[in-house]
Motif scaffolding. Structure first.
Motif, PDB file in Angstrom:
ATOM      1  N   GLN A 144      -8.228 -12.765  -7.039  1.00 12.70           N
ATOM      2  CA  GLN A 144      -9.037 -11.554  -6.929  1.00 12.70           C
ATOM      3  C   GLN A 144      -8.408 -10.458  -7.780  1.00 12.70           C
ATOM      4  OE1 GLN A 144      -9.421 -10.093  -2.922  1.00 12.70           O
ATOM      5  NE2 GLN A 144     -10.459  -8.207  -3.548  1.00 12.70           N
ATOM      6  N   SER A 145      -9.233  -9.595  -8.372  1.00 10.19           N
ATOM      7  CA  SER A 145      -8.741  -8.496  -9.196  1.00 10.19           C
ATOM      8  C   SER A 145      -9.082  -7.158  -8.539  1.00 10.19           C
ATOM      9  CB  SER A 145      -9.362  -8.548 -10.598  1.00 10.19           C
ATOM     10  OG  SER A 145      -8.895  -9.663 -11.312  1.00 10.19           O
ATOM     11  N   VAL A 146      -8.148  -6.218  -8.607  1.00 14.70           N
ATOM     12  CA  VAL A 146      -8.359  -4.890  -8.045  1.00 14.70           C
ATOM     13  C   VAL A 146      -7.873  -3.837  -9.034  1.00 14.70           C
ATOM     14  CG1 VAL A 146      -8.143  -5.646  -5.652  1.00 14.70           C
ATOM     15  CG2 VAL A 146      -6.111  -4.883  -6.895  1.00 14.70           C
ATOM     16  N   VAL A 147      -8.357  -2.620  -8.846  1.00 15.66           N
ATOM     17  CA  VAL A 147      -7.870  -1.468  -9.588  1.00 15.66           C
ATOM     18  C   VAL A 147      -7.095  -0.586  -8.628  1.00 15.66           C
ATOM     19  CG1 VAL A 147      -8.540   0.654 -10.795  1.00 15.66           C
ATOM     20  CG2 VAL A 147      -9.703  -1.503 -11.302  1.00 15.66           C
ATOM     21  N   VAL A 148      -5.868  -0.265  -8.976  1.00 11.90           N
ATOM     22  CA  VAL A 148      -5.014   0.597  -8.158  1.00 11.90           C
ATOM     23  C   VAL A 148      -5.024   1.981  -8.788  1.00 11.90           C
ATOM     24  CG1 VAL A 148      -2.692   0.998  -7.294  1.00 11.90           C
ATOM     25  CG2 VAL A 148      -3.559  -1.340  -7.478  1.00 11.90           C
ATOM     26  N   ASP A 149      -5.636   2.928  -8.103  1.00 11.66           N
ATOM     27  CA  ASP A 149      -5.795   4.283  -8.646  1.00 11.66           C
ATOM     28  C   ASP A 149      -5.572   5.275  -7.515  1.00 11.66           C
ATOM     29  OD1 ASP A 149      -8.488   6.082 -10.361  1.00 11.66           O
ATOM     30  OD2 ASP A 149      -6.347   6.470 -10.194  1.00 11.66           O
ATOM     31  N   PRO A 150      -4.324   5.622  -7.213  1.00 14.29           N
ATOM     32  CA  PRO A 150      -4.046   6.491  -6.069  1.00 14.29           C
ATOM     33  C   PRO A 150      -4.511   7.918  -6.310  1.00 14.29           C
ATOM     34  CG  PRO A 150      -2.064   6.145  -7.339  1.00 14.29           C
ATOM     35  CD  PRO A 150      -3.102   5.246  -7.932  1.00 14.29           C
ATOM     36  N   PRO A 151      -4.709   8.672  -5.247  1.00 15.42           N
ATOM     37  CA  PRO A 151      -5.072  10.089  -5.409  1.00 15.42           C
ATOM     38  C   PRO A 151      -4.018  10.811  -6.238  1.00 15.42           C
ATOM     39  CG  PRO A 151      -5.327   9.400  -3.132  1.00 15.42           C
ATOM     40  CD  PRO A 151      -4.632   8.278  -3.826  1.00 15.42           C
ATOM     41  N   LYS A 152      -4.488  11.677  -7.123  1.00 10.79           N
ATOM     42  CA  LYS A 152      -3.575  12.432  -7.978  1.00 10.79           C
ATOM     43  C   LYS A 152      -3.155  13.715  -7.282  1.00 10.79           C
ATOM     44  CE  LYS A 152      -4.355   9.421 -11.260  1.00 10.79           C
ATOM     45  NZ  LYS A 152      -5.385   8.623 -10.602  1.00 10.79           N
ATOM     46  N   LEU A 153      -1.919  14.104  -7.477  1.00  8.26           N
ATOM     47  CA  LEU A 153      -1.428  15.345  -6.908  1.00  8.26           C
ATOM     48  C   LEU A 153      -1.965  16.537  -7.687  1.00  8.26           C
ATOM     49  CD1 LEU A 153       2.312  14.336  -6.375  1.00  8.26           C
ATOM     50  CD2 LEU A 153       0.472  14.367  -4.672  1.00  8.26           C
TER      51      LEU A 153
END
Length: 835
Positions: A210-219
């Motif tokens: 499975q493929s995912v995009v990791v894009d956390p909230p930016k400060l």
């Protein structure tokens, strides 16, 4: 359970004691969870945002749990400089838990490579070209080296995707995966990308994970932007030197010649100046990086060589001569600053002409709306397929056509090529002597050995050619120097000007057969033409955003007074014309159609108009100029009306005819191996955009509003608003007060701020947010690991401006309270320099 607790105990101890870390960053927690769960991932975080550790800590932990018999993980970078830059850091991370790493590229000593083959490191740091060398070499036991390969980490993945080099990378990864007993897990790292889901799909290749995009909230982070007009190169260089005194700064230029000129003017201004571009020797570049990292009063003047994540220490300022061609480059370059606690990310555009002012403003506007260029989805990478067929004959000493196809069919960049087309290519290569078939196996033919066999097949190890050079001569055939083909492709006869040897030259004729350009000295004192001296392919969205700026009436706060005055003049000149439904200008028996559609679309319109109208058409990024017998406003309007029929652009005859009209260009050293019609297709795909031309004409004057995650086409902001304030709630942006000090040299766009980005995941429970403006179901600031959608940092100005008028989505202009000067009948703004 935290990700940190899932690491082996020895790795936990090393992170806390050796590195002194008390906790992981959000991107490291989220990426670690995805990687430890066995997923392919694209990890997004700003420069110096912890992406390397986010990928390598879980990979190192897994290698500790199950030690490989050879290479267990790859770290692939687009350039050697980035490998060298990461060598010490990754060496420390592996050494502190008892593992090892090895750096393999063209500068690595052969004795060290031999030692590695006998006792391989668990982590191999390399480039795609070096992996190709390993696969093709009979002396390297690749089957043993990569039998336990489990991970492939691709740094700066956006630099690969959608290019021939990316197709080559994926081809090599698939060939390595076929040697491994594992489903190789792929992890891509990037700071700026417009379509991460597409990259994740591309990077997956034949993997079943499975493929995912990791894009956390930016400060929250401030952004300070300035756009200044300094019409003399010496003046802009001296201003950068004054502002950069006592600080560390990077000054980006769009050409090597301008880099040298700017650096020369900055020297002697009581600041250490270094030059960094592809023509500077690697020893000089490394010395510049090292001395700069230790300095406190220094500036590196560079081309795009420092755009990628090479660490040169904490930076105070970034400057940009004129404007880059993409939002991605702008954000990547600005992201080199603001990395230290309390520091502010910033960019000062020092423009030489009004067009660069407009382009800079357009890039800032697009970035403020959260838009970044999507990476191209390549599916018919013909030259790379030729390269891989030849490479596999060398790797295996002979390979069947069927086995070769099974390997090629795994590569996403070839998915648009059918097996029948592949077999046709193989038959053509056999007829032309590039392949020889014996006993059912394909091997390299004599023609291929003559073309690529020199220096022990050095030409076959890399996909890319040495740059094709065009000789530049005056009218009396005096040699002036040379230009690379990529630059020449964007020149237009009788229009384009460029700098060479410190002087401006105007193009008279381009002889592609002889690779000669005839020029004459460019007239002095005339108003700078659109596009400046360095021609660039600009995309549709950037050009449309430039049109927005020209149609607006707002006082952009990040422009200095000279830039504002120049913008006001161009608005007065072009604004009334661009507000028309059909922005044609008839002058001197020629019609200029101001499309602001970008280089590739305008090139496509050129050939369509020449085919159907029999006229001479000269395109650039912003307009097409039409001349010839019978050219009138009415005749052009009538012909354009016929081109609005979608069936015209969908017709195979149209594509075949327009492709055939494109001059012969050499885009790859493997191009000549292809059958002629696929050479034509390849060149046409580089210069033409049939879908874009059809959309432009089919949609009429209206331009669709976009939301992040769509295929965006920005529409003009409300007239006079300056910034689309209705966007900030949906992008999760806040305004802050302006900084207390502003450099006196030019006015600034102060107080840009961003906060956590919203991922468009609807929830029935209203999320608490100070930016929410209604009580309908909200977007929430959670779910940073996702499989679809996404956002990028918005940029918000410090104060809102009240729009004096409103516009519907179908309007092309609105009535402005500002008095406009009519476009002078005797003069027309110079058409843009070529794409």
């Amino acid at each position: 359970m935290t990700v940190f607790s899932r690491f082996p105990e020895r790795l936990q101890h090393a992170i806390s004691s050796r590195l002194g870390w008390s906790e992981l960053r959000p991107v490291q927690e989220l990426a670690g969870e995805a990687i430890l769960d066995g997923k392919n991932a694209v990890v997004l975080a700003p420069t110096a945002g912890g992406k390397t550790e986010a990928s390598m800590f879980p990979v190192i932990g897994e290698l500790m749990r199950a030690p490989p018999s050879g290479v267990g993980a790859l770290y692939v970078a687009p350039i050697k400089a980035l490998l060298n830059n990461q060598e010490v850091r990754l060496g420390e991370y592996t050494e502190m838990v008892g593992l090892s790493r090895f750096v393999w590229h063209g500068d690595t000593a052969q004795s060290q490579k031999n030692a590695f083959c006998k006792r391989p490191a668990e982590l191999l740091m390399t480039t795609p070209e070096s992996l190709e060398v390993m696969l093709m070499s009979a002396k390297i036991p690749v089957g043993e080296l990569f039998a336990s390969l489990r991970f492939a980490v691709i740094d700066e993945v956006h630099a690969f995707a959608g290019t021939d080099r990316g197709a080559h990378l994926m081809s090599v990864l698939e060939r390595l995966s076929a040697l491994s007993e594992h489903d190789v897990q792929r992890v891509g790292l990037s700071a700026t990308v417009g379509n991460p889901e597409q990259i994740a799909h591309w990077l997956k290749g034949s993997s079943s994970r499975q493929s995912v995009v990791v894009d956390p909230p930016k400060l929250k982070a401030q952004r300070v932007i300035k756009v200044c007009l300094r019409e003399d190169t010496a003046e802009l260089a001296l201003e950068a030197a004054r502002d950069g005194k006592g600080k560390k700064s990077l000054f980006f230029c769009q050409s090597r010649a301008l880099t040298e000129t700017v650096a020369d003017h900055m020297r002697g201004e009581d600041i250490d100046v270094f030059v960094h571009h592809g023509s500077v020797s690697k020893e000089e570049r490394y010395a510049a990086e090292e001395r700069f990292a230790q300095g406190t009063n220094a500036c590196i003047v560079a081309t795009s060589t420092l755009e990628l994540g090479i660490d040169v220490g904490g930076l105070d300022l970034t400057f940009q001569a004129n404007a880059p061609s993409t939002v991605s480059s702008f954000l990547q370059r600005m992201g080199r600053t603001g990395r230290r606690p309390g520091a502010v990310a910033n960019m000062t555009f020092l423009c030489e002409d009004a067009v660069s002012v407009v382009q800079s403003a357009a890039l800032v506007r697009l970035a403020s709306r959260g838009w970044i260029e999507p990476v191209k989805d390549e599916s018919r990478a013909w030259p790379v397929m030729v390269h891989q067929i030849l490479a596999m004959t060398q790797q295996h000493g002979g390979i069947s056509a069927e086995r070769c196809w099974r390997m090629l069919a795994r590569v996403p960049d070839f998915r648009g090529i059918s097996e029948a087309e592949y077999l046709e290519l193989v038959d053509h290569m056999k007829r032309e002597g590039y392949l020889f078939e014996g006993g059912g196996l394909l091997s390299m033919g004599q023609a291929a050995e003559r073309a690529f066999g020199k220096k022990n097949f050095l030409e076959l190890y890399a996909v890319f050619s040495s740059p094709v050079l065009y000789k530049v001569q005056t009218e009396n055939k005096r040699d002036l120097g040379s230009l690379e083909q990529g630059f020449v492709d964007r020149l237009v006869e009788d229009m384009s000007t460029f700098l060479l040897g410190g002087r401006a030259w105007q193009v008279l004729h381009i002889h592609h057969g002889d690779r000669v350009i005839r020029v004459r000295a460019a007239p002095r004192g005339k108003k700078p033409s659109w596009g400046g001296f360095v021609p660039q392919f600009l995309g549709f969205e950037v050009c449309q955003a430039m049109k927005d700026v020209l149609l607006g009436d707002d006082d952009l706060p990040f422009l200095d007074e000279r830039a504002k005055a120049a913008l006001g003049e161009w608005r007065d000149d072009l604004g009334p014309l661009l507000a028309r439904q059909d922005p044609y200008r008839y002058d001197d028996s020629a019609v200029t159609w101001w499309t602001f559609a970008g280089g590739r679309i305008n090139q496509t319109l050129k050939y369509a108009l020449e085919w159907k109208g029999g006229w001479k058409v000269v395109p650039d990024n912003f307009a097409v100029k039409i001349a010839g017998d019978g050219v009138t406003h009415q005749s052009v309007s009538e012909l354009v009306s016929t081109l609005r029929d979608p069936a015209f652009w969908d017709a195979e005859d149209t594509r075949r005819k327009l492709n055939a009209m494109v001059p012969e260009y050499r885009l790859s050293k493997f191009q000549k191996v292809l059958p002629e019609r696929w050479q034509v297709e390849m060149v046409g795909g580089y210069l033409l955009d049939f879908e874009g031309a059809g959309r432009l004409l089919g949609s009429g004057p209206a331009v669709k509003t976009f939301c992040h995650g769509e295929s965006p086409v920005p529409r003009p902001a409300p007239c006079g608003s300056g910034w689309p304030t209705e966007r900030w709630a949906s992008q999760g942006c806040q305004r802050t007060e302006a900084p207390s000090t502003t450099p006196p040299s030019c006015s600034s766009l102060a107080g840009y701020a961003t906060k956590g980005l919203m991922h468009r995941i609807p929830t029935t429970r209203a999320a608490s947010s100070s930016n929410s403006r209604d009580t309908s179901p909200r977007w929430r600031h959670s779910q940073p690991v996702r499989s679809a959608g996404g956002s990028s940092p918005g940029i918000a100005p410090s104060s809102a401006q009240t729009p004096p008028c409103a516009r519907s989505s179908s309007d092309t202009a609105c009535t402005s309270p500002r008095a406009r000067r009519p476009l002078p009948s005797s003069t027309t703004p110079a058409p843009p320099s070529p794409p």
